[in-house]
Design a protein around this motif. Structure first.
Motif, PDB file in Angstrom:
ATOM      1  N   VAL A 339     103.536   9.452  30.563  1.00  0.00           N
ATOM      2  CA  VAL A 339     103.044   9.580  31.930  1.00  0.00           C
ATOM      3  C   VAL A 339     103.396   8.305  32.673  1.00  0.00           C
ATOM      4  N   THR A 340     104.544   8.287  33.298  1.00  0.00           N
ATOM      5  CA  THR A 340     104.897   7.087  34.040  1.00  0.00           C
ATOM      6  C   THR A 340     104.778   7.337  35.525  1.00  0.00           C
ATOM      7  N   ASP A 341     105.254   8.481  35.947  1.00  0.00           N
ATOM      8  CA  ASP A 341     105.218   8.791  37.356  1.00  0.00           C
ATOM      9  C   ASP A 341     104.345  10.023  37.563  1.00  0.00           C
ATOM     10  N   PRO A 342     103.088   9.815  37.899  1.00  0.00           N
ATOM     11  CA  PRO A 342     102.162  10.943  37.990  1.00  0.00           C
ATOM     12  C   PRO A 342     102.586  11.955  39.057  1.00  0.00           C
ATOM     13  N   GLU A 347      99.994  17.392  37.240  1.00  0.00           N
ATOM     14  CA  GLU A 347      98.848  16.693  36.662  1.00  0.00           C
ATOM     15  C   GLU A 347      97.997  17.667  35.868  1.00  0.00           C
ATOM     16  N   THR A 351      97.087  14.456  31.256  1.00  0.00           N
ATOM     17  CA  THR A 351      97.848  13.358  31.868  1.00  0.00           C
ATOM     18  C   THR A 351      96.914  12.436  32.634  1.00  0.00           C
ATOM     19  N   ARG A 352      95.874  13.032  33.242  1.00  0.00           N
ATOM     20  CA  ARG A 352      94.916  12.175  33.936  1.00  0.00           C
ATOM     21  C   ARG A 352      94.218  11.260  32.951  1.00  0.00           C
ATOM     22  N   ASP A 355      96.545   8.544  32.046  1.00  0.00           N
ATOM     23  CA  ASP A 355      96.620   7.619  33.173  1.00  0.00           C
ATOM     24  C   ASP A 355      95.425   6.677  33.181  1.00  0.00           C
ATOM     25  N   ARG A 358      95.514   4.238  30.360  1.00  0.00           N
ATOM     26  CA  ARG A 358      96.486   3.162  30.563  1.00  0.00           C
ATOM     27  C   ARG A 358      95.960   2.125  31.556  1.00  0.00           C
ATOM     28  N   SER A 359      95.224   2.602  32.541  1.00  0.00           N
ATOM     29  CA  SER A 359      94.768   1.632  33.536  1.00  0.00           C
ATOM     30  C   SER A 359      93.472   0.965  33.107  1.00  0.00           C
TER      31      SER A 359
ATOM     32  N   CYS C  55      90.475  10.709  39.784  1.00  0.00           N
ATOM     33  CA  CYS C  55      91.449  11.719  39.376  1.00  0.00           C
ATOM     34  C   CYS C  55      91.263  13.024  40.118  1.00  0.00           C
ATOM     35  N   SER C 169      88.504   8.971  32.403  1.00  0.00           N
ATOM     36  CA  SER C 169      88.376   7.519  32.231  1.00  0.00           C
ATOM     37  C   SER C 169      87.026   7.151  31.646  1.00  0.00           C
TER      38      SER C 169
END
Lengths: 456, 591, 190
Positions: A339-342, A347, A351-352, A355, A358-359, C55, C169
């Motif tokens: 998942v580099t470019d959401p 989505e 993938t969320r 994401d 990762r953040s 999200c 998250s």
């Protein structure tokens, strides 16, 4: 239903220190001379006092249910209480936390010391159990809102064959085990997810939940209390404790005259007929069978434990952390595009999640370690669940290999929810209430005088 | 007592007006509930998208507007649709809310009237004719046992089906449904057979710096990024070389105060984790004195596929798992080393071999240690009659005999890995020794600038100086760069850039080639080609084809920064550490 | 049939004793546990704005038709930008309140001129459905003053929150009912 409108209290945030340290300050907040910053308004939740009110309702309800069911023998009283519970705990308090769901909070709280468990939850979990030791399933009778819904929709109950009842009656115990296992490991609150009626109480739920609830409701018209009998895990605990109850539902107020009028009175299949001694020749066979069952019990526990141990992977697939770890792992190995470019891809929840992970700044290693721990935990939980299932089945087989002696028609306490229907079927009760003459009933009990289920 | 009611009249109560009206009410309420239910379902089916404007037609319209922003009519249409959609959305929410209450009302009326109806004409209990008392419990219990048995089979079968139908957690284990408890945390643990395809320590799996793959890239250029798959900054400095296992690249970095282990994703180059090592009070009291050329993290890590073993200039040794968790950490004492401790650890099965040479030979402080890889406890240690050195121990096997070869001034000594017992020794070195020997084709190649080059046979006993030197040479002696052997040619490299080629077996000097750069990096070999990296500021690096006749420069490349470390080879890739970055060289479309 | 023989009486007495012990044990265990680990205040669901990645699942996963999650605005953190990336589409045709320029799918953000060049943005929470689009925009290019919170006027406090279950998250947490909000500006001193 209206929600009590709460006092809106306001956090006032003055702009006095507008230039103070702000974490991400791409654009410095302006320093207004004659403009006052608005306030961010937040509404507090319902006050904790409601928790106390709920607890009081519970205690009073349990007391009243016991009183109506066992002392007054009043179906009308029970029905009134049922409606009151439905309105208060169901529609007004919207169904959470109920003792059924509280099983999971307690299990989670015991497994994870950091999980907060409010007093209210503990009270809701414990009080019906204590009540059950003294007067059976009083909670089911008229306090539980889920039971109340089903109690009210019983229309034309069919009789479930008793042998089938024995098998289906095992499901709640297994469901209880599964609910505890999944809650203790923090995977999912499965009992809440498959709560049949909470969606109705709130006028909104995911479609699946509403459909499930609707099915239970429709089924409940023809099979009495299907959720309570064949799913409810709390009912399973209450049933076991109710076997020890000090005061139980007695169909007849004084003595049984073996009239058999109550035989089909119970829509929940709780009435057991009197027994007749078997032929003496069958005794050694029965004794041997009991021995077999007793031997089978530990075998079943062990086999169940072994099979349950293999459930770690299937169970782990239900777990959020494990699923995330899987996804990250697959990306790491180039099996899935990262998942580099959401914006470039569709989505999905996965993938969320990636994401977000990762953040979050957590390392893959942390995640993997957590996922592994979870898989290991679920392996243990699965093993215990399997062993528990084996124990439940084995114990049932032992139970079925022991003869019981009953001289009268009795309400089996573990299944009886004290709804009070059977009382009116008993001619002795009619006499007690003065609806029938003492001397006449034995021969002249006219059918029209026996009152059935007449309260709405 | 005899069962009493013998003849119960089966008729029910007569139909009354009240009953009829209750039934009628129930029917109406039921119909009403059904209609509301259907309307709500229809309304629900009409919903689409997560929010009011999540409607394809509207999105198309907005795109059109974005292309022709001056179209006033279009803009008006967008605004109108926007309003309609939003109003419709909230109307539907309102409808669902009201519908829910209507439904509740309908169902409540239905239940009450149906119950009233059934109470007005109750079904009366109708026990069948009295039967002679018979034992009903026994057959019931029998049936129930069968039912419970069937239920048990059903539960077991569905559990088994669930287990069998669930794929393994890890995609790469498709064949194996069961995954061990450490499914994720030891992701890269490979079977031991794969060790030769990894790069588990200084100069590769057997210390000869030869790649198991023949598809290493030959061209890269920092100026346009060609042939560089990724480059990632390394937080702290270090002169240790990269170590690769499966999809991870490991490095260490250190300053006088800090020591860290890094793991990089081999695919993306992302720094996966950083593990700082705290050290012990004794090892951190004061930093060791080192030369800038050596630094605080000169030893290259080593791995057994489960754990990373790292060593630092202050004598700290540690094991870290593949997720960065420190498994054990210990201090061997701050080495008395004139340039800084640089010998890399070596792995032999469950043993971690540390060559810990220090001070002068007369101080008798040098030793060789074998630590338990799992715990870090010393399994054995053997004193060494040498002063401080910078050479890495080499684990070799010859004629079924495993040996640890360690070189220092003046002895090359072989030890038994099991107990540290000395097997043989050859006196052939003089002065500061930093060259790590190489064992190819039955000969151990060793030497340094101040002595001579020697090719030793490794089947000796005791002092084999007189008997086991196959040949020796005097030309092109290196002082820091370890040798490579390719196609039976021994290549030596001096610090000032002169490459000298010998016949590895016969010892005949064949040719010399000058590169006019300073070199500290020990070269690597892949597919018969030699990869040479230099200390040049532009990072000049060469791919060479060598033969008995001479050296052919296949490519001259630029890494973009000086490099003093040895390259690590993977499948189609080269991992190499420059001054500030870790590089992955390879073709983008290749593997 | 009442049986008052001494045997039955004794059995009943023992049974009662055991029941009393059982009940006392249950209550005692619950009480002890409550004393050690329980807490008086109820727990509520809330979003930790520092973890939330906006999200958008809050809008769709709540059991309520209109999600219990709404956007809040920490005005002290707001830059009062003219080009607010929480308010405007990525490439707005004009910096005005035209429907085609607004990011919010329900038009719940009100833009008001304060003084040159500053604009104030307030949330009409009645319209907000918690989709988090504005939050995402503000976090990406602005000060991050917009953030999502569970509105306790709407939330029915499910035992297992359907949004929390799927929150990517893991930003949903249980907070004490007496401090039911996690304001994003809570660490700014005031």
């Amino acid at each position: 239903m209206t929600r009590i409108s709460s006092v809106v209290f306001i956090f006032v945030i003055w702009a006095a220190s507008a230039g103070a340290a702000v974490a991400i300050e791409r654009f410095p907040p302006p320093d207004f001379t004659d403009h006052e910053l608005p306030t961010t308004q937040v509404v507090p939740p319902r006050a904790d006092a409601w928790q106390i009110a709920d607890a009081w309702f519970l205690v009073t309800g349990l007391g009243l249910a016991g009183y109506f069911a066992l002392v007054r023998r009043s179906r009308a009283g029970l029905l009134t209480l049922t409606v009151a519970s439905l309105v208060w705990l169901g529609f007004f308090r919207e169904g959470c936390v109920c003792p059924i769901g509280a099983i999971q909070n307690v299990a989670r709280g015991l497994a994870d010391p950091t999980y907060p468990v409010p007093y209210g939850v503990i009270a809701f979990f414990t009080l019906p159990l204590v009540a059950a030791i003294f007067f059976g399933r009083a909670f089911c009778a008229a306090v539980c809102p889920l039971g109340a819904v089903q109690e009210l929709v019983v229309l034309r109950p069919v009789r479930v064959p008793r042998w089938l009842e024995h098998a289906l009656g095992l499901i709640p115990y297994i469901y209880l085990g599964a609910g505890v296992a999944l809650a203790a490991t923090g995977t999912v609150f499965v009992i809440c997810r498959y709560d049949p009626f909470v969606g109705f109480f709130r006028f909104g739920a995911p479609v699946g939940m509403l459909v499930f609830g609707g099915l239970v409701l429709v089924l409940g018209m023809f099979v009495g209390r299907p959720y309570c009998r064949y799913l409810c895990p709390y009912g399973a605990i209450l049933g076991v404790l109710a076997k020890l109850a000090r005061w139980r539902v007695r169909i007849t107020p004084d003595e049984c005259i073996q009239c058999r009028l109550c035989e089909d009175a119970c829509p929940y299949g709780a009435i057991e007929p009197p027994t007749v001694a078997p032929r003496a020749a069958t005794r050694p066979v029965a004794r041997r069978r009991l021995v077999y069952a007793l031997v089978a019990l530990p075998v079943l526990v062990a086999a169940g434990g072994w099979l349950g141990r293999q459930l770690d992977v299937p169970l782990a697939r239900l777990d959020f952390t494990v699923r995330l770890a899987q996804r990250i792992r697959a990306e790491e190995q180039g099996l899935i595009a990262p998942v580099t470019d959401p914006d470039a891809q569709v989505e999905t929840e996965e993938t969320r999640a990636v994401d977000a992970f990762r953040s979050s700044g957590r390392t893959d290693g942390d995640l993997y370690a957590e996922a592994d721990m979870q898989v290991a935990r679920l392996g243990t939980a699965g093993m215990l669940l399997g062993a528990w299932t084996g124990l439940v089945i084995g114990a049932k087989l032992v139970h079925l290999s022991i003869r019981r002696r009953r001289t009268d028609y009795t309400a089996e306490p573990s299944r009886c929810v004290a709804c009070g229907r059977c009382y009116r079927y008993c001619p002795r009760e009619q006499v007690r209430l003065g609806l029938l003459q003492e001397e006449g009933f034995a021969t002249a009990a006219a059918p029209g005088d026996i009152q059935g289920d007449r309260r709405p | 007592m005899t069962p009493a009611p013998q003849q119960i009249d089966p008729t029910r109560r007569p139909v009354t007006a009240g009953y009829v009206s209750a039934v009628a009410t129930a029917a109406v309420a039921g119909l009403f509930s059904l209609v509301v239910c259907a309307l709500m379902a229809a309304d629900f089916a009409r919903r689409e998208g997560a929010d009011p404007l999540d409607v394809p037609a509207f999105k198309v319209l907005k795109q059109q507007l974005a292309q022709s922003p001056r179209d006033a009519a279009l803009k008006e249409e967008v605004r109108q649709q926007d309003l309609d959609l939003r109003e419709g959305y909230f109307r539907r929410l309102e409808f669902a809310h009201v519908g829910g209450h209507l439904l509740l009302l309908g169902v409540a009326v239905l239940v009450i009237s149906a119950k009233t109806a059934s109470a007005l004409r109750p079904r009366l209990p109708m026990p069948g004719p009295a039967e002679p008392p018979r034992d009903r419990q026994t057959p019931l219990a029998r049936k129930a046992r069968w039912a419970v048995g069937g239920f048990m089979l059903l539960v077991a079968a569905s559990a088994a089906g669930w287990i069998a139908g669930t794929p393994a957690l890890l995609a790469e284990k498709t064949g194996n449904k069961r995954s061990p408890a450490t499914a994720f945390a030891a992701p890269t643990a490979q079977p031991p057979a794969d060790r030769t395809k990894q790069w588990p320590g200084f100069r590769g799996p057997d210390g000869s710096s030869r790649s198991a793959f023949d598809n290493a890239p030959t061209e890269w250029d920092a100026t346009d990024g060609r042939g560089i798959l990724w480059k990632t900054p390394v937080p702290l400095e270090g002169n240790g070389s990269p170590v690769v296992w499966a999809n991870r690249v490991f490095l260490t970095g250190a300053t006088a105060e800090r020591r860290e282990v890094y793991a990089f994703d081999a695919v993306s180059g992302k720094l996966l984790w950083t593990t700082p090592l705290r050290g012990t009070p004794a090892s951190t009291a004061k930093p060791p004195e080192v030369m800038d050329d050596t630094g605080f993290a000169a030893p290259t890590p080593a791995t057994d596929g489960q754990r990373m073993f790292v060593a630092f200039a202050n004598g700290d040794v540690a094991a870290v798992d593949f997720d960065g968790k420190v498994l054990w950490e210990r201090s061997l004492g701050i080495p008395e080393n004139s340039y800084g401790h640089a010998s890399s650890p070596a792995v032999d099965g469950e043993r971690l071999i540390i060559q810990f040479d220090q001070a002068a030979a007369s101080d008798a402080k040098s030793k060789l240690l074998a630590l338990d890889a799992a715990t870090g406890k010393t399994l054995w240690e053997t004193p060494r009659p040498v002063p401080n050195s910078w050479s890495t121990p080499l684990v070799i096997e010859h004629d079924g005999r495993r040996q640890i070869v360690a070189a220092g001034d003046p002895w090359v000594i072989a030890y038994d890995p099991a107990d540290g017992r000395e097997l043989w020794r050859v006196k052939c070195l003089t002065g500061d020794h930093g060259i790590t020997p190489v064992f190819v084709g039955g000969l151990l190649q060793v030497g340094n600038e101040y002595s001579q080059w020697s090719a030793l046979r490794v089947d000796g006993q005791g002092d084999a100086t007189e008997t086991h030197v196959a040949w020796s040479g005097e030309d092109g002696l290196p002082d820091t760069v370890s040798p490579v052997v390719v196609n039976d040619l021994l290549l030596l490299m001096t610090s000032f850039g002169v490459m000298t080629c010998y016949d590895a077996t016969a010892g005949e000097m064949l040719w010399e080639e000058e590169f006019e750069v300073d070199v500290s990096s020990s070269p690597g070999v892949a597919a018969g080609r030699v990869y040479l990296f230099s200390k040049d500021e532009e990072g000049k690096s060469w791919v060479l084809e060598v033969s008995r006749e001479g050296c052919n420069r296949v490519a001259e490349n630029r890494l973009g920064e000086p490099c003093v470390t040895s390259p690590a080879f993977g499948d189609g890739r080269i991992y190499v550490r420059g001054k500030g970055h870790l590089f992955c060289l390879g073709e983008k479309d290749g593997k | 049939m009442p049986d008052d023989s001494p045997n039955v009486n004794r059995r009943r007495f023992v049974g009662d004793g055991l029941r009393a012990v059982g009940a006392a044990g249950l209550l005692g265990a619950a009480g002890a546990w409550a004393g050690r680990r329980g807490q008086a205040t109820d727990m509520r669901w809330q979003i930790d704005p520092d973890k939330c990645v906006a999200c958008g699942q809050c809008a769709t996963h709540c059991v309520l038709d209109k999600s219990a999650v709404v956007c809040k605005h920490a005005f002290v953190m707001c830059g009062y930008c003219d080009l607010c990336t929480g308010y405007f589409e990525p490439q707005p045709l004009a910096l005005d309140s035209g429907a085609e320029n607004q990011l919010c799918p329900t038009g719940a953000i009100v833009r008001r001129f304060v003084e040159d060049p500053y604009f104030e943005y307030t949330i009409d929470e009645q319209l907000c459905i918690g989709c988090g689009k504005c939050v995402k925009g503000c976090n990406a290019f602005g000060n991050g003053s917009l953030y999502l919170q569970v509105d306790h006027a709407r939330c029915v406090n499910c035992n297992e929150c359907a949004i929390a279950r799927d929150c990517p998250s893991e930003a949903f947490c249980r907070v004490r009912a007496d401090e039911p909000y996690l304001r994003k500006d809570r660490n700014l001193g005031q």
